[in-house]
Design a protein around this motif. Structure first.
Motif, PDB file in Angstrom:
ATOM      1  N   GLN A  95       0.828  -1.203   0.000  1.00  9.44           N
ATOM      2  CA  GLN A  95       0.000   0.000   0.000  1.00  9.44           C
ATOM      3  C   GLN A  95       0.871   1.264   0.000  1.00  9.44           C
ATOM      4  N   SER A  96       1.885   1.272   0.863  1.00  8.64           N
ATOM      5  CA  SER A  96       2.795   2.416   0.913  1.00  8.64           C
ATOM      6  C   SER A  96       3.560   2.548  -0.394  1.00  8.64           C
ATOM      7  N   ILE A 106      13.434   2.424  -1.319  1.00 10.71           N
ATOM      8  CA  ILE A 106      12.999   1.389  -0.373  1.00 10.71           C
ATOM      9  C   ILE A 106      12.869   2.002   1.019  1.00 10.71           C
ATOM     10  N   ARG A 107      13.817   2.879   1.344  1.00  9.41           N
ATOM     11  CA  ARG A 107      13.818   3.530   2.647  1.00  9.41           C
ATOM     12  C   ARG A 107      12.517   4.308   2.884  1.00  9.41           C
ATOM     13  N   ALA A 108      12.081   5.061   1.851  1.00  2.00           N
ATOM     14  CA  ALA A 108      10.852   5.858   1.985  1.00  2.00           C
ATOM     15  C   ALA A 108       9.621   4.959   2.102  1.00  2.00           C
ATOM     16  N   GLY A 156       5.994   2.078   8.167  1.00  4.43           N
ATOM     17  CA  GLY A 156       6.356   1.913   9.572  1.00  4.43           C
ATOM     18  C   GLY A 156       7.123   0.629   9.855  1.00  4.43           C
ATOM     19  N   VAL A 157       7.947   0.217   8.883  1.00  2.00           N
ATOM     20  CA  VAL A 157       8.770  -0.986   9.104  1.00  2.00           C
ATOM     21  C   VAL A 157      10.225  -0.684   8.762  1.00  2.00           C
ATOM     22  N   ASP A 158      11.087  -1.627   9.056  1.00  2.00           N
ATOM     23  CA  ASP A 158      12.503  -1.467   8.765  1.00  2.00           C
ATOM     24  C   ASP A 158      12.763  -1.745   7.274  1.00  2.00           C
TER      25      ASP A 158
END
Lengths: 182, 182
Positions: free
Chosen positions: B18-19, B34-36, B42-44
């Protein structure tokens, strides 16, 4: 005949701009490197930076729009003008337009250029349409032409690929006319 | 109720997807990291890689098309179906479609997905059009709708911005009809 320094400089710039338009049109802003532009123009990357400062500035110059053509007269002329704009009759849009369109969805600067160019076109068309919703019709005409150009020349959709340009114009003509009259 | 490991895994994947769709739709493939995506979900970041392998694979999963809807019946239904497809009546296209469209001009994988999705739509429309040039008409219908969607929802063209969706549909309806009959 020997060229002056200014003339040589201008020729180099034009050659770099031409290569830049070609690569921006093909790959978009993100995937085009100064190195690749320099190689295509047959010059040193440092020379590209010297002439244009940055990739952003090079892009800005490469997609700079030509002054808008004269506003056409009646609906018939307007439709033919739009079919011309699409490049259906000219065998394709300019590298300059393609370079701008290729990056318009992902590069903020290209999006801004695209909005300005499309906005100017909407303005011109709206003043030639005699209907209360002229601006909406002009905006739809413009985005419809954009969609066909994107599908035909950027996405290379198979069903449009080999269609003769006058065939495309034949089917599109009534569509454009139906937007011009309310 | 405690969730099984498989259920937890699936929920995390859905949240990441979804993000990813949201960011790909907004910024395109190149500018999405990937970081964004991880931050938005809300995950690593390591967890995103563990679930999806690479940005390319994440993109592929994020834009994976839903099965095509049933082919509509007569021309009236076809036009209404197209206006639905455009999302004019649904308040916007899905994040999934937007994510694919945003990158279709600059990312080869997205271009391939777009061609496949548009090709399937052309196929479906062509079989509902009774004319010798049905495929060409279907291709133009499809790219016209694409252009309006791009102008309205991705480029955010000012003249289309605040137009009520039924107003857009009202002006577009005769345009689509004029392509359906030769």
């Amino acid at each position: 005949m020997t060229l002056s320094r200014a003339e040589r400089r201008q020729r180099t710039e034009q050659r770099i701009l031409q290569s830049a338009r070609m690569l921006f049109a093909e790959r978009g802003f993100e995937r085009t490197t100064i190195r690749a532009v320099a190689a295509a123009a047959g010059v040193d990357p440092a020379l590209v930076m010297q002439h244009f400062g940055s990739k952003d500035d090079l892009f800005r110059r490469a997609v700079q729009a030509a002054p808008p053509p004269e506003r056409p007269g009646g609906p018939e002329e307007l439709v033919e003008y739009l079919l011309d704009t699409l490049g259906l009759k000219m065998g394709g849009l300019s590298q300059q337009s393609l370079a701008m369109m290729r990056s318009m969805l992902t590069h903020p600067e290209a999006a801004e250029s695209a909005r300005a160019a499309l906005g100017a076109q909407i303005e011109r068309l709206a003043s030639a349409i005699d209907a209360p919703d002229a601006r909406l019709r002009a905006a739809l005409l413009t985005t419809i032409m954009l969609g066909v150009a994107v599908g035909h020349q950027l996405l290379d959709i198979e069903d449009l690929h080999d269609v003769p340009q006058q065939e495309l114009a034949r089917v599109l003509r009534p569509v454009l006319h139906s937007l011009l009259s309310s």
